[in-house]
Design a protein around this motif. Structure first.
Motif, PDB file in Angstrom:
ATOM      1  N   LYS A  19       0.850  -1.188   0.000  1.00  0.00           N
ATOM      2  CA  LYS A  19       0.000   0.000   0.000  1.00  0.00           C
ATOM      3  C   LYS A  19       0.889   1.243   0.000  1.00  0.00           C
ATOM      4  O   LYS A  19       2.102   1.160   0.194  1.00  0.00           O
ATOM      5  N   GLY A  20       0.307   2.400  -0.202  1.00  0.00           N
ATOM      6  CA  GLY A  20       1.077   3.645  -0.290  1.00  0.00           C
ATOM      7  C   GLY A  20       1.919   3.914   0.939  1.00  0.00           C
ATOM      8  O   GLY A  20       3.077   4.323   0.842  1.00  0.00           O
ATOM      9  N   ASN A  21       1.341   3.684   2.129  1.00  0.00           N
ATOM     10  CA  ASN A  21       2.070   3.927   3.374  1.00  0.00           C
ATOM     11  C   ASN A  21       3.262   2.974   3.506  1.00  0.00           C
ATOM     12  O   ASN A  21       4.360   3.397   3.887  1.00  0.00           O
ATOM     13  N   GLU A  22       3.046   1.708   3.197  1.00  0.00           N
ATOM     14  CA  GLU A  22       4.135   0.722   3.256  1.00  0.00           C
ATOM     15  C   GLU A  22       5.219   1.066   2.256  1.00  0.00           C
ATOM     16  O   GLU A  22       6.409   0.965   2.551  1.00  0.00           O
ATOM     17  N   SER A  24       6.034   3.988   1.050  1.00  0.00           N
ATOM     18  CA  SER A  24       6.807   5.139   1.532  1.00  0.00           C
ATOM     19  C   SER A  24       7.808   4.709   2.593  1.00  0.00           C
ATOM     20  O   SER A  24       8.968   5.130   2.581  1.00  0.00           O
ATOM     21  N   LYS A  25       7.349   3.866   3.525  1.00  0.00           N
ATOM     22  CA  LYS A  25       8.231   3.407   4.601  1.00  0.00           C
ATOM     23  C   LYS A  25       9.400   2.605   4.033  1.00  0.00           C
ATOM     24  O   LYS A  25      10.554   2.803   4.421  1.00  0.00           O
ATOM     25  N   TYR A  26       9.114   1.694   3.114  1.00  0.00           N
ATOM     26  CA  TYR A  26      10.172   0.878   2.517  1.00  0.00           C
ATOM     27  C   TYR A  26      11.148   1.733   1.711  1.00  0.00           C
ATOM     28  O   TYR A  26      12.354   1.472   1.712  1.00  0.00           O
ATOM     29  N   THR A  27      10.630   2.746   1.029  1.00  0.00           N
ATOM     30  CA  THR A  27      11.492   3.631   0.243  1.00  0.00           C
ATOM     31  C   THR A  27      12.463   4.373   1.147  1.00  0.00           C
ATOM     32  O   THR A  27      13.656   4.468   0.849  1.00  0.00           O
TER      33      THR A  27
END
Length: 55
Positions: A19-22, A24-27
């Motif tokens: 998902k978008g939040n995941e 962003s976190k992984y990036t």
């Protein structure tokens, strides 16, 4: 060849995309890891260079 692409398409539908939040976190984690490794090896390289210059 067509069967291959049909199989690829079928398998891609099974993938669970982040998902978008995941994402962003992984990036952020990947960028911080790359920066850390870059700084680490830069410091090691500079240290080895200084040691070799002393010899």
């Amino acid at each position: 060849m067509i069967k291959f692409f049909k199989d690829v398409s079928r398998e891609m539908q099974k993938v669970s995309w982040p998902k978008g939040n995941e994402l962003s976190k992984y990036t952020v984690i990947v960028i911080l890891t790359v920066l850390f490794v870059s700084v680490f090896f830069t410091v090691i390289d500079l240290g080895i260079t200084q040691i070799l210059e002393l010899l």
